[in-house]
Design an enzyme around this catalytic site. Structure first.
Site, short mmCIF file in Angstrom:
data_model
loop_
_atom_site.label_atom_id
_atom_site.label_comp_id
_atom_site.label_asym_id
_atom_site.label_seq_id
_atom_site.Cartn_x
_atom_site.Cartn_y
_atom_site.Cartn_z
N THR A 103 1.98 6.86 -9.97
CA THR A 103 2.79 5.74 -10.47
C THR A 103 4.17 6.25 -10.88
OG1 THR A 103 0.79 4.72 -11.29
CG2 THR A 103 2.87 3.86 -12.16
N ALA B 185 3.27 13.27 -9.24
CA ALA B 185 4.27 13.48 -8.18
C ALA B 185 4.92 12.15 -7.86
CB ALA B 185 3.63 14.08 -6.93
N SER B 186 6.24 12.16 -7.74
CA SER B 186 6.93 10.92 -7.37
C SER B 186 6.58 10.53 -5.94
CB SER B 186 8.44 11.10 -7.51
OG SER B 186 8.89 12.14 -6.65
N PHE C 56 3.57 11.79 -2.86
CA PHE C 56 2.47 12.69 -2.49
C PHE C 56 2.46 13.04 -1.01
CE2 PHE C 56 0.90 11.63 -6.67
CZ PHE C 56 0.29 12.82 -7.06
N HIS D 65 13.12 0.29 -0.22
CA HIS D 65 11.69 -0.03 -0.40
C HIS D 65 11.47 -1.53 -0.23
CE1 HIS D 65 11.54 4.00 -2.22
NE2 HIS D 65 10.25 3.96 -1.94
N LYS E 2 8.63 -3.75 -5.17
CA LYS E 2 8.77 -2.56 -6.00
C LYS E 2 9.40 -2.91 -7.35
CE LYS E 2 10.09 2.30 -5.90
NZ LYS E 2 8.82 2.68 -6.54
N1 LIG Z 1 3.80 8.90 -5.73
C1 LIG Z 1 3.65 8.32 -4.54
O1 LIG Z 1 3.45 8.99 -3.50
C2 LIG Z 1 3.71 6.84 -4.45
C3 LIG Z 1 3.89 6.12 -5.59
N2 LIG Z 1 3.81 4.77 -5.57
C4 LIG Z 1 3.86 4.11 -6.87
O2 LIG Z 1 2.53 3.70 -7.19
C5 LIG Z 1 2.56 2.53 -7.99
C6 LIG Z 1 1.66 1.46 -7.36
O3 LIG Z 1 2.16 1.10 -6.12
P1 LIG Z 1 1.47 -0.08 -5.26
O4 LIG Z 1 0.03 0.19 -5.06
O5 LIG Z 1 2.36 -0.27 -4.10
O6 LIG Z 1 1.64 -1.30 -6.27
P2 LIG Z 1 0.75 -2.63 -6.36
O7 LIG Z 1 1.54 -3.60 -7.18
O8 LIG Z 1 0.31 -3.05 -5.00
O9 LIG Z 1 -0.55 -2.17 -7.18
C7 LIG Z 1 -0.52 -1.87 -8.54
C8 LIG Z 1 -1.84 -2.30 -9.14
O10 LIG Z 1 -1.92 -1.82 -10.49
C9 LIG Z 1 -2.60 -2.83 -11.22
N3 LIG Z 1 -2.43 -2.65 -12.66
C10 LIG Z 1 -1.59 -3.28 -13.53
N4 LIG Z 1 -1.83 -2.87 -14.80
C11 LIG Z 1 -2.84 -1.97 -14.72
C12 LIG Z 1 -3.54 -1.20 -15.69
N5 LIG Z 1 -3.26 -1.28 -17.00
N6 LIG Z 1 -4.52 -0.35 -15.27
C13 LIG Z 1 -4.84 -0.26 -13.94
N7 LIG Z 1 -4.22 -1.00 -12.99
C14 LIG Z 1 -3.24 -1.83 -13.37
C15 LIG Z 1 -2.01 -4.12 -10.68
O11 LIG Z 1 -2.79 -5.25 -11.04
C16 LIG Z 1 -2.04 -3.82 -9.18
O12 LIG Z 1 -3.26 -4.18 -8.60
C17 LIG Z 1 4.04 2.17 -8.11
O13 LIG Z 1 4.53 2.70 -9.32
C18 LIG Z 1 4.69 2.88 -6.94
O14 LIG Z 1 6.04 3.19 -7.17
C19 LIG Z 1 3.61 4.07 -4.42
C20 LIG Z 1 3.46 4.74 -3.24
C21 LIG Z 1 3.52 6.19 -3.16
O1 LIG Z 2 6.75 1.85 -4.71
C1 LIG Z 2 6.56 2.41 -3.61
O2 LIG Z 2 6.10 1.80 -2.63
C2 LIG Z 2 6.85 3.84 -3.51
N1 LIG Z 2 7.12 4.50 -4.59
C3 LIG Z 2 7.37 5.88 -4.72
C4 LIG Z 2 8.74 6.12 -5.33
O3 LIG Z 2 9.12 5.40 -6.26
O4 LIG Z 2 9.41 7.05 -4.91
C5 LIG Z 2 7.08 6.66 -3.47
C6 LIG Z 2 7.30 5.93 -2.18
O5 LIG Z 2 8.64 5.98 -1.84
C7 LIG Z 2 6.77 4.52 -2.19
#
Ligand SMILES: NC(=O)C1=CN([C@@H]2O[C@H](COP(=O)(O)OP(=O)(O)OC[C@H]3O[C@@H](n4cnc5c(N)ncnc54)[C@H](O)[C@@H]3O)[C@@H](O)[C@H]2O)C=CC1
Ligand SMILES: O=C(O)C1=N[C@H](C(=O)O)C[C@H](O)C1
Length: 233
Positions: A72, A96-97, A99, A131, A135
């Site tokens: 996250t 990790a920002s 993965f 994005h 987001k």
């Molecule tokens: N580090 C990485 O490689 C990547 C990071 N991300 C990040 O991951 C996060 C999630 O991304 P998505 O799945 O696309 O978002 P999304 O909005 O599809 O899913 C997030 C989920 O978290 C749930 N949620 C809300 N409060 C919660 C809580 N207290 N406990 C557990 N779950 C809760 C929501 O209801 C939702 O189902 C974002 O912050 C995004 O920036 C996304 C893709 C890659």
């Molecule tokens: O929210 C996303 O979807 C993503 N979030 C991460 C970020 O904030 O860098 C990683 C990826 O780019 C997708």
């Protein structure tokens, strides 16, 4: 390996698929409406939830002695607290920002390029991230890591969204349809420009990297990064 998913949204669902394909079990899908968690059956947790939820999920896992992979973004003001809580509980934690293998290679390339550009004051650096429109945070965590990579190798003092001062890196954040994640680092001079760019075609790379990190952390204690997992120098 018994995995708990914190956040069962776009990434949680993709991670579930990848984890099942690698013969792991998903023993909990914890989302915003979850009221009870049975920590005794969890080997490792993976958090892809929301900026306002991640730090509390991290605390919960550390206190209950569950190794945690956190993807996250948008909660980094609490990162040092998360490190402290992990150490106090003799836990295991990776944030990790991004993965994906590709972006972690891109981070290395970015640092290498920044090192070369450090003394070439005729080039100004700028970054762009694109994005999907759902987001919540801007700039992306990945763009922040890229900016930090440049700052570590040059005289830039910080980064700013949109307009920046002379010694800050300007980052533009665009939100377009369902773009999974595109990051560009540009060095511009009067006579030419150099650009490096990473484009994610889907979310599989992010999810695979998170599952690989979960497999890696299982027998470890401490705070790690994807550099440790991927054994990048
Ligand atoms: N580090 C990485 O490689 C990547 C990071 N991300 C990040 O991951 C996060 C999630 O991304 P998505 O799945 O696309 O978002 P999304 O909005 O599809 O899913 C997030 C989920 O978290 C749930 N949620 C809300 N409060 C919660 C809580 N207290 N406990 C557990 N779950 C809760 C929501 O209801 C939702 O189902 C974002 O912050 C995004 O920036 C996304 C893709 C890659
Ligand atoms: O929210 C996303 O979807 C993503 N979030 C991460 C970020 O904030 O860098 C990683 C990826 O780019 C997708």
């Amino acid at each position: 390996m018994n995995i708990a998913l914190f956040g069962y949204g776009k990434m949680g669902k993709m991670i579930e698929q990848i984890a099942l394909n690698r013969n792991h079990n998903i023993v909990a899908k914890i989302d915003v409406d979850t009221t009870e968690i049975n920590f005794s059956e969890i080997d490792v947790a993976i958090d892809f939830s929301m900026p306002n939820a991640a730090f509390n999920n991290i605390k919960m896992c550390m206190v209950n002695n569950i190794p945690l992979i956190c993807g996250t973004t948008g909660w980094l003001e609490d990162y040092e607290n998360a490190v402290r809580i992990c150490k106090e509980n003799n836990g295991a934690f990776i944030y990790a920002s991004n993965f994906s293998l590709g972006v972690n290679l891109f981070f290395e390339l970015n640092s290498y390029l920044a090192k070369m550009m450090g003394n070439l004051k005729q080039y100004q650096v700028s970054m762009e991230e694109i994005h999907h429109t759902q987001k919540l945070d801007a700039p992306s965590g990945t763009a922040i890591t890229l900016a930090e990579g440049v700052i570590n190798e040059t005289d830039y003092s910080g980064w700013k969204l949109d307009t920046a001062n002379a010694n800050e890196i300007p980052i533009t954040a665009k939100r377009i349809n369902d773009t999974p994640g595109t990051h560009t680092v540009n060095y511009n001079s009067e006579v030419d420009s150099i650009e490096i760019k990473h484009t994610a075609h889907n979310r599989e790379g992010f999810a695979l990297g998170a599952v690989v990190a979960a497999e890696w952390i299982l027998d470890k204690k401490g705070v790690f990064t994807m550099k440790d997992v991927l054994n990048l120098s």
